[in-house]
Design a protein around this motif. Structure first.
Motif, PDB file in Angstrom:
ATOM      1  N   GLU A   1       6.631  -6.115 -13.874  1.00  0.00           N
ATOM      2  CA  GLU A   1       7.609  -5.086 -13.500  1.00  0.00           C
ATOM      3  C   GLU A   1       7.164  -4.329 -12.250  1.00  0.00           C
ATOM      4  O   GLU A   1       7.974  -4.036 -11.360  1.00  0.00           O
ATOM      5  N   ALA A   2       5.875  -4.002 -12.185  1.00  0.00           N
ATOM      6  CA  ALA A   2       5.360  -3.261 -11.028  1.00  0.00           C
ATOM      7  C   ALA A   2       5.464  -4.106  -9.763  1.00  0.00           C
ATOM      8  O   ALA A   2       5.959  -3.643  -8.730  1.00  0.00           O
TER       9      ALA A   2
ATOM     10  N   LYS B   1       0.064   1.862  -9.380  1.00  0.00           N
ATOM     11  CA  LYS B   1      -0.711   2.274 -10.552  1.00  0.00           C
ATOM     12  C   LYS B   1      -0.268   1.555 -11.832  1.00  0.00           C
ATOM     13  O   LYS B   1      -0.924   1.677 -12.874  1.00  0.00           O
ATOM     14  N   GLY B   2       0.821   0.807 -11.746  1.00  0.00           N
ATOM     15  CA  GLY B   2       1.202  -0.051 -12.872  1.00  0.00           C
ATOM     16  C   GLY B   2       0.262  -1.247 -13.017  1.00  0.00           C
ATOM     17  O   GLY B   2       0.320  -1.958 -14.019  1.00  0.00           O
TER      18      GLY B   2
ATOM     19  N   PHE C   1       9.106  -4.726  -8.573  1.00  0.00           N
ATOM     20  CA  PHE C   1       9.638  -3.496  -7.981  1.00  0.00           C
ATOM     21  C   PHE C   1       9.127  -3.352  -6.545  1.00  0.00           C
ATOM     22  O   PHE C   1       9.901  -3.097  -5.616  1.00  0.00           O
TER      23      PHE C   1
ATOM     24  N   THR D   1      -5.823   3.289  -9.718  1.00  0.00           N
ATOM     25  CA  THR D   1      -5.684   4.685 -10.138  1.00  0.00           C
ATOM     26  C   THR D   1      -5.040   5.553  -9.064  1.00  0.00           C
ATOM     27  O   THR D   1      -4.879   6.747  -9.254  1.00  0.00           O
ATOM     28  N   THR D   2      -4.697   4.953  -7.934  1.00  0.00           N
ATOM     29  CA  THR D   2      -4.093   5.761  -6.875  1.00  0.00           C
ATOM     30  C   THR D   2      -3.101   4.940  -6.067  1.00  0.00           C
ATOM     31  O   THR D   2      -3.269   3.727  -5.907  1.00  0.00           O
ATOM     32  N   HIS D   3      -2.097   5.649  -5.544  1.00  0.00           N
ATOM     33  CA  HIS D   3      -1.110   4.988  -4.669  1.00  0.00           C
ATOM     34  C   HIS D   3      -1.759   4.531  -3.373  1.00  0.00           C
ATOM     35  O   HIS D   3      -1.164   3.766  -2.623  1.00  0.00           O
TER      36      HIS D   3
ATOM     37  N   GLU E   1       0.845  -1.200   0.000  1.00  0.00           N
ATOM     38  CA  GLU E   1       0.000   0.000   0.000  1.00  0.00           C
ATOM     39  C   GLU E   1       0.877   1.246   0.000  1.00  0.00           C
ATOM     40  O   GLU E   1       1.945   1.262   0.622  1.00  0.00           O
ATOM     41  N   GLY E   2       0.410   2.250  -0.696  1.00  0.00           N
ATOM     42  CA  GLY E   2       1.050   3.565  -0.542  1.00  0.00           C
ATOM     43  C   GLY E   2       2.113   3.897  -1.562  1.00  0.00           C
ATOM     44  O   GLY E   2       2.756   4.934  -1.449  1.00  0.00           O
ATOM     45  N   TYR E   3       2.329   3.038  -2.563  1.00  0.00           N
ATOM     46  CA  TYR E   3       3.365   3.302  -3.551  1.00  0.00           C
ATOM     47  C   TYR E   3       2.755   3.684  -4.894  1.00  0.00           C
ATOM     48  O   TYR E   3       1.812   3.034  -5.362  1.00  0.00           O
ATOM     49  N   GLU E   4       3.342   4.672  -5.531  1.00  0.00           N
ATOM     50  CA  GLU E   4       2.874   5.105  -6.848  1.00  0.00           C
ATOM     51  C   GLU E   4       2.894   3.953  -7.855  1.00  0.00           C
ATOM     52  O   GLU E   4       2.029   3.849  -8.726  1.00  0.00           O
ATOM     53  N   LEU E   5       3.890   3.053  -7.712  1.00  0.00           N
ATOM     54  CA  LEU E   5       4.015   1.984  -8.710  1.00  0.00           C
ATOM     55  C   LEU E   5       2.820   1.035  -8.715  1.00  0.00           C
ATOM     56  O   LEU E   5       2.629   0.268  -9.668  1.00  0.00           O
TER      57      LEU E   5
END
Lengths: 248, 248, 248, 248
Positions: free
Chosen positions: C229-230, C164-165, C233, C170-172, C158-162
């Motif tokens: 990849e998301a 959204k991959g 990471f 649609t949100t971190h 939770e809480g990571y921009e990635l």
């Protein structure tokens, strides 16, 4: 991190001796003389030097145009040093980019400004007559490892087979002692400190600048690169081991 | 790091038996015999061996000309072993660089000095009749992991799917026990210790030399490489896990 | 490491239902039928699938011939799945290596033995009708991370921009919950457990097998790779963070 | 991890000023205008921008189609910005993929939807008149490092030679202060926060979005890339150092 040691340049601004290798501001302006042709053997070394630089870049060992690399063609008064210019991306280095300087650091041919660290190369060539190539890189692990040990002024590595990658070392029981110099932006002063540690540690295969990088050298580009590969491997192993113990 | 175990060579300088595989100093001088042509299948294996060596170099697994690699062409009295010469940068290895030796380690064709560790290859080929290729690498993680466990004399890995990359292993519940030998520069003595652990651990897929590297093997270059990839993956996972717990 | 959970296969050897996707031993013998020509769009997807597999190999994500990859051409009764054969080095995968199977896992064309994990692909395609490609990799970080969380049966990120991959996110601030299944060598049983978690976690973008690897999928090879990849990471970031706290 | 700071967008939904750079939904539909020819110097910068993007992808710095990259051709009312479209795999970026927008973020030529983060590029170009290229990447270490420091609102880096990779920095004794903004999905609001930190930290060479990524810039693509390489190196060194101490 140990408290950041402010560099002690101020107390050393009167160098003990006139540094022979200082590069005058006038002399290092943009040079116009084209690169002269070089003998085959030297050309091969310069090709090898540039291949090594590009390889270092690909590994992330000379980020942000950092690092510098040199080779010299002959010892004695006629020696010539070919060195990377300042500020060039090492990922695309070719022999045509190299600057030719004499043993005092004075430009002979080539275009561009020699690296500010040229004086460190000339002092190493003077103190290590067998060295014909010098490699200087900034890596994650030499930065962390030099930071861990800088208060002590040196680090020791012992017990690893890879130590045999260093010339003259025939057993993993070898104790390699690498001097660490506090980083400083006055390169003439730094050159004097280099001279001191090169004399104090005559068997060292490299010198670390704390939180800055490694200088290593060899009789050829291939040997210098072998030293580089061996030392960086050992720095990573030791730095990881120490961090695994919560040791800075 | 555990206290560095000084190698116990001194107490073993009278080998229990005359090692068959010793390479005489005279015999390993610079060889002039050109490489003879080899059958297609062997050529394919030698190509594969060299591709594997170059791949290892690119990953940083054989830094500073370390590591050595071999393949053998047939079992029995006529067997020939093709092995990397000493001191070569593995990043540019081609079949033409390989030395041909017999099962006693005596040179047949090829130029250059066989690796000092040739005797370890011959003992593995003798003790593991199914092995036709041997790979030896120095990696960050096998160095750290072998250092963590060397006092114990072996390490165990259990519970990972990647164990199935090892021949004959069909479940992640397999317990792989890898012997660890203290590093030593007397290769004839080391060969005897290798013989012992290969007999003591008949099912092991590799042998670690502490703070030195991994030896692994396979029925073909492809199988040896599969073992290498599997073991190095497992070493990294386990070494990271242990370091995350502050265990050396 | 948490105590190694022995797989619970024994209590499940009577599958709740006849698994439709079981591959008969007879059926998976060496197939001789040549690969038929495929439409352009499918060919493009298969090229992309193989490029993704080679890229995974280059990153060390499918060591030792591990991992498997598939794409399907159409939904419904005529759907065809193209999947990597067992035991192939993914570093050299080309479309010609792929096996064509139907939605029950029965071979249609192609040579070689389908991966033992084929039944896991077919159950994912059945439970995720939008998925047209499945990627399965073994990485250092998914191995460590799945080991850290396997007793819990899932992990949350939770809480990571990635995040959204991942498709539909649609949100971190999204909380991704990835189920973790204990590893097991009985693939028909494992397929049933997959079916269960795919139904229990209808929004999950992947399934982890503990100390084994990740399964992820997408509407196309490109989307599956984006998910891969998301997730990898995020696994690395989270696993490093937890290890920095001494959490296994 | 510090408790995940929920983004404070809700209290900012009435922007202090009408953001000039907002991109209307209508305007960013699929564009049909072909890319016009560009002067040689700009073409060279765009080639360099795309090479940098592909290099970032190869290093794992823009996984899962993340990241975005731009260059501008001239300052003043006629300035044009060339920026990566949304959702493209950066591993295959070429100049033909770039979208041309004006300084308000309105599309001029090119096909595809501009990145949702276009408004962050335009605000940086406005607040940093010397900047002609902006790079935005998601890396393991900037994610971990920004997470470690986000509660503080900034991070400081001091004492490393690599700081000299940042323009205007001439000594390792430089203290670089990088602002950290909490991540948020309302890009118009985020642009206002960017404007604030760019004014509050006029000497900063980059801005971090917490658990999201780094924005950095330069007078040319080469300088922006030098900043990127320097900052990412320093983030990795510092984040590793802090994790070695059990500091989140």
């Amino acid at each position: 991190m140990p408290p950041l040691a402010r560099c002690s340049c101020s107390i050393l601004t009167q160098p003990r001796q006139k540094p022979e290798f200082a590069i005058g501001r006038a002399a290092i302006g943009k040079l116009q003389t084209p690169m002269v042709s070089v003998p085959d053997q030297l050309q091969s070394e310069l090709d090898s030097l540039c291949a090594t630089a590009r390889w270092c870049y690909a590994r992330g060992w000379v980020p942000a145009t950092s690092g510098n690399f040199s080779a010299r063609s002959a010892d004695g008064p006629d020696e010539r040093i070919f060195i990377t210019p300042s500020g060039l991306d090492k990922g695309m280095l070719t022999p045509a980019h190299l600057l030719e300087i004499d043993r005092e650091g004075r430009p002979v041919t080539g275009e561009g400004k020699p690296s500010a660290e040229t004086g460190l190369h000339t002092v190493i060539y003077r103190e290590r007559p067998d060295a014909n190539s010098i490699l200087h890189v900034h890596t994650i692990w030499n930065t962390i490892f030099s930071s861990q040990h800088s208060p002590q002024g040196y680090l020791t590595i012992e017990g690893y087979e890879l130590l045999k990658g260093l010339s003259g070392v025939t057993t993993h029981e070898h104790l390699e002692k690498i001097p660490i110099i506090e980083n400083c932006q006055k390169y003439d002063v730094l050159a004097i400190e280099f001279e001191e540690v090169l004399r104090t540690y005559p068997h060292a295969h490299g010198v670390l600048l704390a939180r800055h990088g490694l200088y290593t050298w060899g009789q050829s580009v291939a040997e210098a690169r072998r030293h580089l590969e061996a030392l960086e491997f050992l720095f990573e192993v030791e730095a990881r081991r120490l961090m695994g113990h919560g040791i800075e």
